[in-house]
Write a protein that holds these residues in place. Structure first.
Motif, PDB file in Angstrom:
ATOM      1  N   PRO A 370       0.810  -1.125  -0.018  1.00  0.00           N
ATOM      2  CA  PRO A 370      -0.179   0.077  -0.059  1.00  0.00           C
ATOM      3  C   PRO A 370       0.824   1.233   0.141  1.00  0.00           C
ATOM      4  O   PRO A 370       0.263   2.241   0.386  1.00  0.00           O
ATOM      5  CB  PRO A 370      -0.712  -0.291   1.277  1.00  0.00           C
ATOM      6  N   CYS A 375       3.350   2.548  -5.822  1.00  0.00           N
ATOM      7  CA  CYS A 375       2.625   1.757  -6.385  1.00  0.00           C
ATOM      8  C   CYS A 375       1.670   2.447  -7.385  1.00  0.00           C
ATOM      9  O   CYS A 375       0.992   3.311  -7.028  1.00  0.00           O
ATOM     10  CB  CYS A 375       1.917   1.054  -5.466  1.00  0.00           C
ATOM     11  N   ARG A 376       1.871   2.048  -8.851  1.00  0.00           N
ATOM     12  CA  ARG A 376       0.843   2.743  -9.739  1.00  0.00           C
ATOM     13  C   ARG A 376      -0.229   1.999  -9.939  1.00  0.00           C
ATOM     14  O   ARG A 376      -0.910   2.176 -11.167  1.00  0.00           O
ATOM     15  CB  ARG A 376       1.659   3.376 -10.879  1.00  0.00           C
ATOM     16  N   CYS A 377      -0.399   0.756  -9.603  1.00  0.00           N
ATOM     17  CA  CYS A 377      -1.587  -0.205  -9.741  1.00  0.00           C
ATOM     18  C   CYS A 377      -2.838   0.237  -9.675  1.00  0.00           C
ATOM     19  O   CYS A 377      -2.952   1.009  -8.693  1.00  0.00           O
ATOM     20  CB  CYS A 377      -1.330  -1.522  -9.117  1.00  0.00           C
ATOM     21  N   SER A 378      -3.651   0.248 -10.422  1.00  0.00           N
ATOM     22  CA  SER A 378      -5.156   0.688 -10.161  1.00  0.00           C
ATOM     23  C   SER A 378      -5.753  -0.147  -9.014  1.00  0.00           C
ATOM     24  O   SER A 378      -5.473  -1.283  -8.957  1.00  0.00           O
ATOM     25  CB  SER A 378      -5.836   0.872 -11.265  1.00  0.00           C
ATOM     26  N   GLN A 379      -6.867   0.400  -8.525  1.00  0.00           N
ATOM     27  CA  GLN A 379      -7.300  -0.409  -7.317  1.00  0.00           C
ATOM     28  C   GLN A 379      -8.035  -1.604  -8.148  1.00  0.00           C
ATOM     29  O   GLN A 379      -7.946  -2.919  -7.553  1.00  0.00           O
ATOM     30  CB  GLN A 379      -8.603   0.453  -6.747  1.00  0.00           C
ATOM     31  N   ASN A 380      -8.427  -1.562  -9.341  1.00  0.00           N
ATOM     32  CA  ASN A 380      -9.072  -2.868 -10.114  1.00  0.00           C
ATOM     33  C   ASN A 380      -7.932  -4.045 -10.020  1.00  0.00           C
ATOM     34  O   ASN A 380      -8.171  -4.949 -10.120  1.00  0.00           O
ATOM     35  CB  ASN A 380      -9.614  -2.351 -11.491  1.00  0.00           C
ATOM     36  N   GLU A 383      -6.932  -5.810  -7.006  1.00  0.00           N
ATOM     37  CA  GLU A 383      -8.267  -6.630  -6.546  1.00  0.00           C
ATOM     38  C   GLU A 383      -8.098  -7.885  -7.537  1.00  0.00           C
ATOM     39  O   GLU A 383      -8.232  -9.051  -6.947  1.00  0.00           O
ATOM     40  CB  GLU A 383      -9.514  -5.917  -6.703  1.00  0.00           C
ATOM     41  N   PHE A 515      -5.186 -10.467   8.605  1.00  0.00           N
ATOM     42  CA  PHE A 515      -4.984 -10.091   7.347  1.00  0.00           C
ATOM     43  C   PHE A 515      -5.650  -8.737   7.089  1.00  0.00           C
ATOM     44  O   PHE A 515      -6.620  -8.397   7.643  1.00  0.00           O
ATOM     45  CB  PHE A 515      -6.168 -11.160   6.218  1.00  0.00           C
ATOM     46  N   PRO A 516      -4.777  -7.913   6.251  1.00  0.00           N
ATOM     47  CA  PRO A 516      -5.260  -6.446   5.970  1.00  0.00           C
ATOM     48  C   PRO A 516      -6.636  -6.747   5.206  1.00  0.00           C
ATOM     49  O   PRO A 516      -7.033  -7.720   4.666  1.00  0.00           O
ATOM     50  CB  PRO A 516      -4.211  -5.920   5.317  1.00  0.00           C
TER      51      PRO A 516
END
Lengths: 521, 397
Positions: A370, A375-380, A383, A515-516
């Motif tokens: 996090p 981190c440039r990953c999108s939330q999607n 997931e 777990f987060p």
């Protein structure tokens, strides 16, 4: 005239007794093997004939029938060569001093008469001892693993010629000619060997892992309560190194445990000249492209997979998200029951598989989540990435901890070295002993295995503690399952600290290992 | 034109279902609507007009015309009207007196709007809080704080219910008992994004959810840029909390400037990619929010009817909070920034053993300065950030 010799085969991790009967009668010359032999057993006909010829024994032209009984069970493996050769020698009167009813034989023959190693010797020797045999004749290459079984005479043979000579001598003379095998390595007995190994191990040590003290503590707790562990963090943070250190902090392998593990290795054919028996806790780290059969065991004639080879040790799944989902889901039964049952058309085998699962993964495709700065990953994308994890497997993992990359500039600064693996191991061992005593009358041995129904019995909470956990339950929006996980881990923390009762501090620490949310905590 | 208005005024119930049908086509903007009002006597007449009449009037380009004709098929105005009533979805057209005044003056005002819940009161000041979906912990904290303060000043918060800043600020406003309106990029029957369901339900009860798009229409990419003009249009002032270099948020800012709304941005560190857009806005002349309380005070002075209670003196509460902390806890608070962290990272900075840092973090979690987010990670709460600022401002070194 019929001559009988005893031998054995392996089913699962246990030996089965097989009787090899030979009859030679007049008639059209021939050689036939009956009793449901597998193709490698059928082929032994030629190996046996040629090996006998090269050892100086020519078979008369008679009709020879070899029966393997019980006849309704499938026989496989090359270990029947030697018993067949011996029974042929017997039927033609070459054996003067051979007590066939007290002896079990096992071994493969090569054409020049050399006796070569076979799989599963340990399991069969153990069976022979249990059935009351006095002596086993085994290939010399397998003598060390067979030596783990005490109270049975082990006769290692190198070739057929010397074996024939052996049988023609009276017992005392024969023992001088080919002495029974007793393990000794520079004067150390087998038990000493375990201790010796502990002191001279070259496994990575926790004191060589800089920083990451909390991860080490989580690992120690996992080892102490036999909790499965999941590490999440960016690439290069040290997840694999930490996993490799965990066998070094687990309690020492006892002689009985070592015997168990060696049996599995023997059946799987994983023992070698360098490693004749297993004295360190196994550590297996399958690549994520491994098939389900490789991990669980299988094949048409089943062999133990990695999860059985990791019995009493660590099964480390690096890059857990990259594994095929079906592969990981296969681990559900072993994680639940501590064993794995493999059914094939011809046979059903059960292998022990009590391993500690250690998983490692990147929290997102790039690995830095996090930490939103990197981190440039999108939330999607995150997931989708994490949805590859199998929920039922995550359910069985109690401790989750983040491993972070240390700043290089901090690595050069002043630092105190952390505890060494040996020091941690002592505390873990003490903690395991506490649990052993507490769960004496139960079917389980570790805190991680306390069933939900017995949580209140073994993890009693005071008034303040109860209030604390209920508040935490509300605040952290926990599920009942993660709530129980926290309680079990808190119990381990209390044991690890040597305290009788679970306090608020223990519960609070345990809640840190849940777990987060983004991983379904 | 008057006839049309009269029809709506005097025969409202009969005409409204047909008016609603106009919204389903998605082809009628404010200009076309004016033309329709000019040429037809009532919405019903428009609905019943055949293809040839419409073609001869040249209201639509060819493609759009067939769209309008197509929309009449399988559509029962009365039934649809009743269905929306049952779903508690309200409908307003630009003539209605309840239609928001802020929108009416826009040059591309939506002729129709649908909403659930309530619309903000006209006399209340409105602020929109917008920002990046992938926001940092810093952004989350600022959005939360803004949401709370906006609620405490009884100002209405307008946003888009998107992931990240939008939904965080709205949720914190509703949780603090304030009013918030979400303007969606799809019909109000569709919850987008899905994880905003809780917020959506709260808004339907205590706030509002609004859209210019027909309720049953799925959200589409093109709609979102369009709805951004409504977010800025509905607000007196637009607050950008975090934005990356290329961000949809910047569309909202452009609309706001066109509509003559004020734009404020929250500055960030120049190394943070999530603050690039906001820092750039400030560089281009947007107002800079250096102090949330000061900003809100200033805003309410300019936009609100006076006589709103000012929050309690913060300095005092902070020094009081500090007294509850021991020396090492204060060291921990000083060492953290707005980002989440693991105790291992801090132990390197503080030169304290990691397990000690862990127990300090746990005790700070108990005092609600930190939040335990699992896997051994902690997140600073706004309280911790306030204390840290207070400490750095008041410490001699």
């Amino acid at each position: 005239m019929v001559y009988k010799v005893y031998s054995g085969r392996v089913g699962g991790v246990f030996g089965d007794l097989i009787t090899v009967e030979v009859d030679a009668s007049s008639g059209l010359p021939g050689f036939e093997i009956i009793g449901l032999p597998g193709s490698e057993v059928k082929e032994s006909k030629d190996r046996v004939k040629v090996a006998l010829k090269n050892a100086g024994i020519n078979l008369p032209a008679m009709r020879i029938v070899v029966n393997l009984s019980p006849a309704d069970e499938h026989k496989c493996g090359s270990g029947f060569d030697l018993p067949m050769a011996i029974s042929l020698l017997g039927v033609f009167g070459h054996l003067e001093h051979f007590e066939s009813s007290e002896t079990l034989c096992l071994g493969e023959l090569s054409l020049d008469g050399k006796v070569t190693s076979v799989r599963g010797v340990l399991a069969i020797v153990k069976m022979a001892k249990d059935k009351g045999f006095k002596r086993v004749i085994i290939p010399k290459e397998n003598e060390k693993e067979a030596g783990m079984i005490k109270g049975i005479e082990i006769v290692p043979v190198e070739n057929l010629e010397s074996l024939i000579a052996y049988f023609q001598m009276p017992k005392e003379e024969a023992d001088r000619f080919m002495p029974p095998y007793v393990y000794s390595n520079e004067g150390r007995s087998l038990e000493d060997e375990l201790k010796f190994y502990e002191e001279n191990s070259d496994e990575p040590d926790f004191k060589d892992v800089y920083g990451q003290e909390n991860v080490k503590r989580a690992a120690a707790l996992a080892a102490a309560g036999f909790h499965h562990l999941l590490m999440s963090g960016p690439p290069g943070a040290g997840k694999s190194l930490i996993a490799k250190c965990i066998p070094g902090i687990m309690p020492k392998l006892s002689y009985d445990e070592s015997l168990e593990v060696t049996t599995i290795y023997s059946v799987a054919g994983k023992l070698s000249e360098e490693m004749p028996f297993v004295i360190r806790r196994p550590f297996w780290s399958p690549h994520h492209s491994s098939s389900a059969q490789a991990i669980c065991g299988g094949g048409s004639m089943a062999r133990p997979g990695l999860c059985s080879l990791s019995h009493r040790g660590i099964l480390f799944l690096d890059e857990m998200t990259e594994f095929k989902r079906e592969t990981i889901d296969m681990l559900r039964q072993p994680l639940e029951d501590g064993k794995i049952t493999i059914s094939r058309a011809k046979q059903t085998f059960t292998y022990p598989a009590k391993f500690m699962l250690v998983g490692a993964l990147n929290p997102c495709p790039c690995g830095f989540y996090p930490d939103r700065n990197k981190c440039r990953c999108s939330q999607n994308a995150i997931e989708r990435y994490l949805s590859r994890l199998s929920g039922p497997i995550l359910d069985r993992i109690d401790i989750c901890v983040e491993v972070n990359r240390l700043e290089p500039k901090l690595l050069n600064g002043v630092r105190q070295q952390g505890l060494s693996s040996k020091e941690i191991q002592e505390r873990v061992e003490a903690c395991v002993n506490i649990q052993k005593k507490r769960y004496e009358k139960e079917s389980f041995k570790f805190n991680s295995q306390i069933p939900a129904a017995k949580i209140n019995t073994y993890i009693p909470l005071g008034k303040e503690e109860t209030e604390f956990v209920y508040e935490a339950y509300e605040q952290m929006n926990l599920s009942m399952r993660s709530f129980y996980k926290i309680l079990r881990v808190a119990r381990t923390i209390a044991d690890y600290e040597g305290e009788e009762n679970v306090s608020i501090a223990h519960l609070a620490e345990a809640s840190c290992y849940r777990f987060p949310e983004y991983m379904g905590g | 034109m008057d006839n049309f208005k009269n029809a709506l005024t005097y025969d409202f119930d009969r005409e409204i279902p047909y008016l609603m049908h106009m919204a389903t086509t998605g082809a009628i903007g404010i200009k076309t609507y004016e033309k329709i009002k000019d040429k037809f006597l009532s919405p019903k007449e428009f609905y019943e007009a055949n293809e040839k009449t419409l073609e001869s009037l040249k209201l639509f380009p060819a493609g759009r015309l067939s769209q309008v004709i197509k929309s009449r098929k399988d559509y029962d105005p009365k039934r649809e009207y009743e269905r929306l009533l049952k779903e508690n979805i309200h409908f307003l057209s630009i003539e209605s007196s309840d239609y928001p005044k802020r929108l009416r003056t826009l040059k591309d005002a939506p002729p129709f709007i649908f909403f659930k819940g309530k619309l903000p009161k006209e006399q209340d000041a409105t602020i929109s809080v917008v920002g990046a979906r992938e926001c940092s912990v810093y952004g989350m904290n600022v959005a939360t704080r803004l949401g709370e303060l906006i609620a405490s000043y009884k100002v209405s918060l307008i946003s888009g219910m998107a992931r990240g800043i939008d939904s965080i600020s709205q949720l914190s406003a509703v949780n603090a008992g304030g009013y918030s309106l979400a303007i969606l990029g799809g019909g109000v029957e569709h919850i987008y994004p899905k994880e905003s369901r809780i917020l959506y339900e709260r808004l339907c009860e205590d706030g509002g959810v609004m859209s210019e798009i027909y309720p049953s229409v799925q959200p589409m990419k093109a709609f979102f840029a369009q709805r951004n003009r409504l977010i800025s249009g509905m607000s007196d002032c637009v607050c950008v909390v975090e934005a990356k270099e290329k961000s949809g948020t910047l569309i909202t800012v452009d609309c706001a400037l066109e509509q003559g709304r004020e734009v404020f941005a929250v500055p960030g560190r120049i190394s943070d990619i999530t603050s690039f857009g906001t820092n750039e806005l400030i560089n281009q002349g947007a107002g800079m929010i250096t102090d949330i309380d000061g900003f809100m005070e200033d805003f309410t002075n300019r936009y609100c009817v006076p006589n709103v209670q000012t929050p309690i003196n913060k300095e005092e509460t902070e020094s009081k909070l500090c007294k509850n902390l021991n020396k090492n806890e204060i060291r921990v608070i000083k060492a953290i920034d707005e980002n989440s962290f693991t105790p291992d990272q801090l132990s390197e900075v503080l030169l304290l053993p990691a397990y000690e840092v862990l127990s300090l973090c746990i005790s700070l979690t108990g005092k609600a300065f930190l939040k335990n987010v699992g896997a051994g990670r902690f997140m600073p709460m706004q309280k911790a950030v306030d204390i840290k600022n207070y400490l750095t401002a008041n410490s001699p070194c």
